[in-house]
Design a protein around this motif. Structure first.
Motif, PDB file in Angstrom:
ATOM      1  N   ALA A  45      -2.665  -5.844  -0.123  1.00 46.72           N
ATOM      2  CA  ALA A  45      -3.375  -4.571  -0.235  1.00 46.72           C
ATOM      3  C   ALA A  45      -2.366  -3.439  -0.383  1.00 46.72           C
ATOM      4  CB  ALA A  45      -4.241  -4.338   0.998  1.00 46.72           C
ATOM      5  N   GLU A  46      -2.522  -2.631  -1.422  1.00 42.37           N
ATOM      6  CA  GLU A  46      -1.632  -1.504  -1.607  1.00 42.37           C
ATOM      7  C   GLU A  46      -1.961  -0.404  -0.598  1.00 42.37           C
ATOM      8  OE1 GLU A  46      -1.287  -0.015  -5.528  1.00 42.37           O
ATOM      9  OE2 GLU A  46      -0.923  -1.982  -6.444  1.00 42.37           O
ATOM     10  N   CYS A  47      -0.915   0.232  -0.076  1.00 36.23           N
ATOM     11  CA  CYS A  47      -1.130   1.261   0.926  1.00 36.23           C
ATOM     12  C   CYS A  47      -0.069   2.341   0.796  1.00 36.23           C
ATOM     13  CB  CYS A  47      -1.090   0.656   2.330  1.00 36.23           C
ATOM     14  SG  CYS A  47       0.543   0.042   2.830  1.00 36.23           S
ATOM     15  N   LYS A  84      -3.023   4.995   4.831  1.00 39.80           N
ATOM     16  CA  LYS A  84      -4.124   4.918   3.861  1.00 39.80           C
ATOM     17  C   LYS A  84      -3.996   3.653   3.019  1.00 39.80           C
ATOM     18  CE  LYS A  84      -4.014   7.609   0.225  1.00 39.80           C
ATOM     19  NZ  LYS A  84      -4.065   8.838  -0.589  1.00 39.80           N
ATOM     20  N   LEU A  85      -5.102   2.913   2.872  1.00 39.73           N
ATOM     21  CA  LEU A  85      -5.187   1.835   1.895  1.00 39.73           C
ATOM     22  C   LEU A  85      -5.579   2.458   0.567  1.00 39.73           C
ATOM     23  CD1 LEU A  85      -7.075  -0.859   4.013  1.00 39.73           C
ATOM     24  CD2 LEU A  85      -4.639  -0.793   3.452  1.00 39.73           C
ATOM     25  N   THR A  86      -4.866   2.099  -0.494  1.00 40.78           N
ATOM     26  CA  THR A  86      -5.047   2.784  -1.778  1.00 40.78           C
ATOM     27  C   THR A  86      -6.477   2.677  -2.295  1.00 40.78           C
ATOM     28  OG1 THR A  86      -2.726   2.331  -2.308  1.00 40.78           O
ATOM     29  CG2 THR A  86      -4.158   2.950  -4.137  1.00 40.78           C
ATOM     30  N   ASP A  87      -7.128   1.532  -2.060  1.00 37.74           N
ATOM     31  CA  ASP A  87      -8.497   1.366  -2.567  1.00 37.74           C
ATOM     32  C   ASP A  87      -9.544   1.939  -1.609  1.00 37.74           C
ATOM     33  OD1 ASP A  87      -8.279  -0.465  -0.562  1.00 37.74           O
ATOM     34  OD2 ASP A  87      -9.174  -2.133  -1.666  1.00 37.74           O
ATOM     35  N   ARG A  88      -9.108   2.546  -0.495  1.00 38.24           N
ATOM     36  CA  ARG A  88     -10.031   3.181   0.452  1.00 38.24           C
ATOM     37  C   ARG A  88      -9.524   4.587   0.787  1.00 38.24           C
ATOM     38  NH1 ARG A  88     -12.852  -1.272   3.285  1.00 38.24           N
ATOM     39  NH2 ARG A  88     -11.935  -3.226   2.571  1.00 38.24           N
ATOM     40  N   PRO A  89      -9.355   5.453  -0.209  1.00 35.75           N
ATOM     41  CA  PRO A  89      -8.714   6.757   0.022  1.00 35.75           C
ATOM     42  C   PRO A  89      -9.477   7.652   0.981  1.00 35.75           C
ATOM     43  CG  PRO A  89      -9.739   6.686  -2.155  1.00 35.75           C
ATOM     44  CD  PRO A  89      -9.781   5.292  -1.623  1.00 35.75           C
TER      45      PRO A  89
END
Length: 496
Positions: A415-417, A425-430
């Motif tokens: 998971a990108e963060c 912050k997780l990139t796909d959950r801004p």
């Protein structure tokens, strides 16, 4: 403040010495050095899972900012871990350079001035209460920081210039400070930076940003540098009266003190009195000692700090530098330089002595002269290899532990963060970015809940410890990446 967090940001010197000709320019060499960083984090400015920050600063200087620490030994171990990380990067950069057809060695130096006279810093950060009266703090702290170089300077062989002969000085940084207090850092280089950026709850805290210090190789010197400053801050925060040593011209004073290794250079206070660095330090030390005897020590290292502090003052005052020439950087280096000078009949202006000055700060554990002195029993070391190795992969028990686990877990799950000192912050959950303003927090249920959504995290954690996940997921933190085969013997370079 009974509980404090500390951090230190260290800029490193970087140079390439080929077998023949000129070395790679700094910007190109920095790109080689940070290629694994960019491959790992898609940026030259990243946080790594021990909670620290790794980035390229102005002038192609690699920089390592320790995680926030609430223990001085943790701080020193984290700082030393940064040296190891830089060394690992240098080894890999050297291999890449050779594959591209270049020759020579890559040097990473933990010092503060290069051969052209450019300076780069070692910045200290202390969390202080918002209620601290900053004018009173600066009035007391400035004289202390101006004179602190006599107990914690890195030492420097100063080349001859104009009418000044080559000589040995207390500090590398002193000649490059231009203001006492300012909000700037690079333009004016103040002793104390006033930029109000606490990385914590601004209603309760502010960050004291000190940029006057020399980078230290000796962990004993580091302990005295941070520990004495912390003690002075605690007195100020407690409202304890301290003798007025406010200086008429702090910048003229810091330079005069640096270049007089006897410690007798007179500087003028605002009330017109002539005092020496030893007198200022002695006055502050005596008040600190009384404060500790009246209020008690706030951590286990206080007695050690006071003993080192008093011994360093005695060494400067008496001229018997042998009292500290295994503990305090400037005295360790001065002894080494004088040994070489006497044995070879070299004057202080000989280029060989400047080379030794630089080599003292080489972070390569097999080549750097400080590390060689430690192995030969000529310099003390207050942290163990095990503590440094652990600090390379394990965050200290502060908010850094939350940051480290967030980074490591996200990476394990692909998971990108993004993180900084406060935000996660997780990139796909801004929209689910989480702020952790408490620098003392070691756990945060909001972070735990966010990470649990990445998968069956609890079962996964039972199978693989955090340390194992870091080792598999973060190549920068692998401490055995460049280890030698069992039984390999590394020959020690000669001192002279």
């Amino acid at each position: 403040m009974d509980h404090r967090v500390y951090g230190v940001e260290t800029e490193f010197g970087l140079t390439h010495r080929p077998e023949t000709g000129r070395g790679l320019p700094p910007d190109e060499l920095a790109r080689y050095l940070f290629r694994p960083v960019v491959e790992f984090g898609r940026s030259s400015n990243i946080f790594i899972p021990n909670g620290s920050r790794l980035y390229l600063d102005v002038g192609s200087h690699p920089e390592y900012a320790t995680a926030e620490c609430d223990d001085l030994i943790d701080l020193i171990a984290s700082d030393r871990a940064g040296e190891r990380v830089m060394h690992d990067l240098a080894v890999e950069a050297e291999e890449r350079i050779h594959r591209d057809g270049f020759t020579g060695q890559v040097y990473v130096l933990k010092n503060n001035v290069d051969s052209a006279g450019n300076s780069y810093g070692s910045h200290e950060n202390y969390l202080i209460p918002r209620t601290t009266h900053f004018r009173r703090l600066s009035g007391i702290l400035l004289p202390f920081l101006v004179t602190r170089q006599i107990i914690s300077g890195a030492g420097r062989v100063v080349p001859a210039e104009d009418s000044r002969e080559a000589h040995f000085a207390f500090s590398q940084r002193a000649d490059h400070m231009w203001e006492g207090i300012s909000s700037a850092t690079t333009r004016s280089r103040p002793i104390i930076n006033t930029r109000d950026e606490p990385h914590a709850d601004a209603a309760n805290h502010r960050r004291l940003h000190v940029i006057v210090g020399d980078s230290n190789m000796s962990t004993a010197t580091s302990l005295l540098r941070y520990g004495s400053t912390d003690l002075v801050l605690r007195m100020i925060e407690a409202g304890v009266p301290i003798e007025d040593f406010e200086l008429e011209n702090p910048i003229a004073a810091i330079r005069a003190i640096s270049h007089d290794i006897t410690g007798r250079a007179g500087v003028r206070t605002r009330n017109g009195e002539q005092v020496t660095a030893v007198q200022i330090q002695r006055g502050i030390f005596q008040r600190v000692s009384r404060f500790i005897s009246e209020h008690g020590a706030h951590h286990e290292h206080v007695d050690q700090i006071l003993e080192l502090w008093e011994r360093a003052l005695e060494a400067v005052e008496s001229g018997d530098h042998s009292l500290i020439d295994q503990d305090i950087d400037w005295a360790i280096k001065k002894r080494l330089v004088e040994d070489v000078s006497n044995q070879r009949g070299l004057g202080m202006d000989h280029p060989r002595l400047e080379q030794i000055d630089m080599a003292y700060h080489d972070v390569n554990p097999d080549r750097g002269l400080f590390h060689l002195l430690v192995r030969r029993g000529r310099a003390t070391d207050f942290v163990t290899d095990e503590q440094v190795t652990r600090a390379m992969t394990t965050p200290p028990p502060t908010r850094a532990a939350i940051r480290g686990e967030f980074l490591s877990t996200a990476r394990v799950y692909g998971a990108e963060c993004t993180v900084d000192w406060v935000h996660h912050k997780l990139t796909d959950r801004p929209l689910e970015a989480i702020m952790v303003k408490d620098p003392f927090a070691q756990h945060d249920e909001r972070i735990e809940s966010l990470l649990d959504r990445l998968g069956d995290r609890k079962n996964h954690l039972r199978e693989r410890s955090l340390h194992e996940r870091i080792q598999q997921g973060v190549t920068l933190a692998l401490t055995d990446k460049y280890s030698l085969a069992p039984g390999t013997v590394v020959p020690e370079p000669p001192l002279i």
